[in-house]
Scaffold this active site. Structure first.
Site, PDB file in Angstrom:
ATOM      1  N   ASP A   1       0.897  -1.104   0.100  1.00 55.16           N
ATOM      2  CA  ASP A   1      -0.063   0.048  -0.005  1.00 55.16           C
ATOM      3  C   ASP A   1       1.035   1.363   0.051  1.00 55.16           C
ATOM      4  O   ASP A   1       0.842   2.215   0.759  1.00 55.16           O
ATOM      5  CB  ASP A   1      -0.884  -0.174   1.140  1.00 55.16           C
ATOM      6  CG  ASP A   1      -1.811  -1.245   1.368  1.00 55.16           C
ATOM      7  OD1 ASP A   1      -2.221  -1.755   0.367  1.00 55.16           O
ATOM      8  OD2 ASP A   1      -1.868  -1.602   2.664  1.00 55.16           O
TER       9      ASP A   1
ATOM     10  N   GLU B   1     -11.503  -0.082  -3.338  1.00 46.94           N
ATOM     11  CA  GLU B   1     -10.633   0.555  -1.987  1.00 46.94           C
ATOM     12  C   GLU B   1      -9.682   1.330  -2.654  1.00 46.94           C
ATOM     13  O   GLU B   1      -9.256   1.570  -3.868  1.00 46.94           O
ATOM     14  CB  GLU B   1     -10.305  -0.646  -1.128  1.00 46.94           C
ATOM     15  CG  GLU B   1      -9.332  -1.759  -1.668  1.00 46.94           C
ATOM     16  CD  GLU B   1      -8.879  -2.746  -0.916  1.00 46.94           C
ATOM     17  OE1 GLU B   1      -9.489  -2.806   0.272  1.00 46.94           O
ATOM     18  OE2 GLU B   1      -8.209  -3.673  -1.307  1.00 46.94           O
TER      19      GLU B   1
HETATM   20  O1  FUB Z   1      -2.886  -3.579   3.303  1.00 49.29           O
HETATM   21  C1  FUB Z   1      -4.447  -3.748   3.801  1.00 49.29           C
HETATM   22  C2  FUB Z   1      -5.565  -3.390   2.990  1.00 49.29           C
HETATM   23  O2  FUB Z   1      -5.119  -4.275   1.691  1.00 49.29           O
HETATM   24  C3  FUB Z   1      -5.474  -1.989   2.494  1.00 49.29           C
HETATM   25  O3  FUB Z   1      -6.020  -1.107   3.390  1.00 49.29           O
HETATM   26  C4  FUB Z   1      -6.016  -2.239   1.161  1.00 49.29           C
HETATM   27  O4  FUB Z   1      -6.003  -1.150   0.463  1.00 49.29           O
HETATM   28  C5  FUB Z   1      -5.720  -3.743   0.537  1.00 49.29           C
HETATM   29  O5  FUB Z   1      -4.318  -3.136  -0.010  1.00 49.29           O
END
Ligand code: FUB
Length: 350
Positions: free
Chosen positions: A31, A244
């Site tokens: 991320d 997301e």
């Molecule tokens: O790293 C945990 C979660 O996985 C993140 O918050 C999301 O965007 C995905 O990458």
């Protein structure tokens, strides 16, 4: 890329064909939110660990506990791990799951923004402050008022306004806030409370930040993504709708909102005329990487543009053990981003 396809992947071949290699190898990171402060690159990633949690569709196996800031003099220079910048044990309101963070700078102070679950199991977004871009960061005692869900990305516009984009469906809980209040019913289901497939998709959120960057100055608004006919994308449009990993950057005066499509594993983007949108769907930035998740940032450095992203190549496909990477991005003459293939001509991946 879903877990079940891992056994078919030849990782030696994949690593040879990968367009970039992990920036650091001694810890797992994911991320990557990259920024340029004083001419240097600072990356704010998640710090992946194997905490032994069972895999589920709520992402319980992403049980991260702290953040490290990674710095680089340029996208091709060595990446430096600056050690622990913030630990969950030092955040009074947060219990677990330090997911994707971001950071920004104002008046020589650095602000780390991070999601974590509170002691009621609800994702909120916190802020922490430092005099240095690499921390250590001192957390605020409470989460940001009226914050919820995950994946904050804080964009500084040319007029010095700061906007936080955030949200994530399934384990990110965005669908539980549709009425403005947290809906705890069917707590084990990642899809309960989502719109129907033929309804407008759930949107990421955006809120302008107050002058101290520690509060929203307004209620969060929907980041609406529309199709070529100006109609909001539908929830069933799973290859284009928001899941997301929000990010915002500005190119030639236009606002580029980019995000992950989650269960279809693309990084896509949409273009608008102002920070609130609406944004018109414009295409894919990155095809699927190895590992279920995809998450990125886009940043300009010395007149070139770069995509920071992650994959699970170093861990040989373990979805919650990822590594940050970087590659150049290019725009065509109309401002569209040329789609990136993470592994040159490797047909194994979609
Ligand atoms: O790293 C945990 C979660 O996985 C993140 O918050 C999301 O965007 C995905 O990458």
């Amino acid at each position: 890329m879903p877990e079940e396809s891992i056994q078919h992947i030849n990782f030696d071949e994949l690593n040879q064909k990968a367009i970039s290699q992990p920036l650091i190898n001694h810890i797992y990171t994911a991320d990557p939110s990259a920024h340029v402060f004083d001419g240097k690159i600072y990356i704010y990633p998640s710090h992946d660990i194997d905490a032994g949690e069972a895999f589920d569709d709520l992402g319980s196996h992403f049980a991260m506990e702290d953040y490290h800031v990674i710095s680089m003099d340029s996208p091709t220079s060595e990446a430096k791990d600056n050690g622990v910048a913030l630990h969950v044990n030092d955040v009074p309101w947060a219990e677990k799951q330090m997911w994707a963070p971001d950071a920004n700078e104002k008046n020589d102070k650095y602000y780390l923004f991070f999601p974590a679950k509170d002691y009621d199991g609800i994702f909120k977004i916190g802020a922490a402050i430092s005099d240095s871009p690499v921390g250590p960061f001192k957390p605020q005692p409470q989460a940001i008022k009226k914050s919820f869900s995950i994946d904050p990305a804080v964009f500084k516009d040319d007029d010095e306004s700061y906007y936080m984009y955030f949200g994530g469906i399934w384990g990110g809980q965005l669908q539980r806030w549709r009425t403005g209040k947290f809906n705890a019913a069917e707590s084990e289901s990642p899809v309960a409370h989502l719109p129907e497939d033929n309804e407008p998709a759930l949107c990421a959120k955006v809120a302008k930040l107050a002058g101290d960057l520690l509060e929203f100055s307004e209620d969060a608004k929907d980041v609406v993504i529309v199709d070529e006919n100006g109609k909001p994308l539908l929830q069933g449009d799973i290859e284009r709708r928001f899941f997301e990993a929000s990010w915002m950057h500005k190119y030639n005066g236009k606002y580029y909102f980019s995000y992950s499509t989650g269960d279809t594993h693309f990084i896509c983007y949409a273009i608008g005329d102002n920070p609130y949108g609406p944004f018109t769907y414009a295409g894919r930035v990155l095809k699927p990487v190895v590992g279920w998740t995809s998450h990125h940032s886009i940043v300009e450095f010395r007149d070139d543009w770069y995509l920071f992203y992650h994959d699970s190549s170093l861990s040989k496909g373990i979805t919650h053990l990822r590594s940050i990477k970087v590659t150049k991005i290019e725009y065509d003459e109309n401002g569209f981003i040329k789609t990136i293939e993470p592994y040159n001509n490797l047909k194994l991946l979609v």
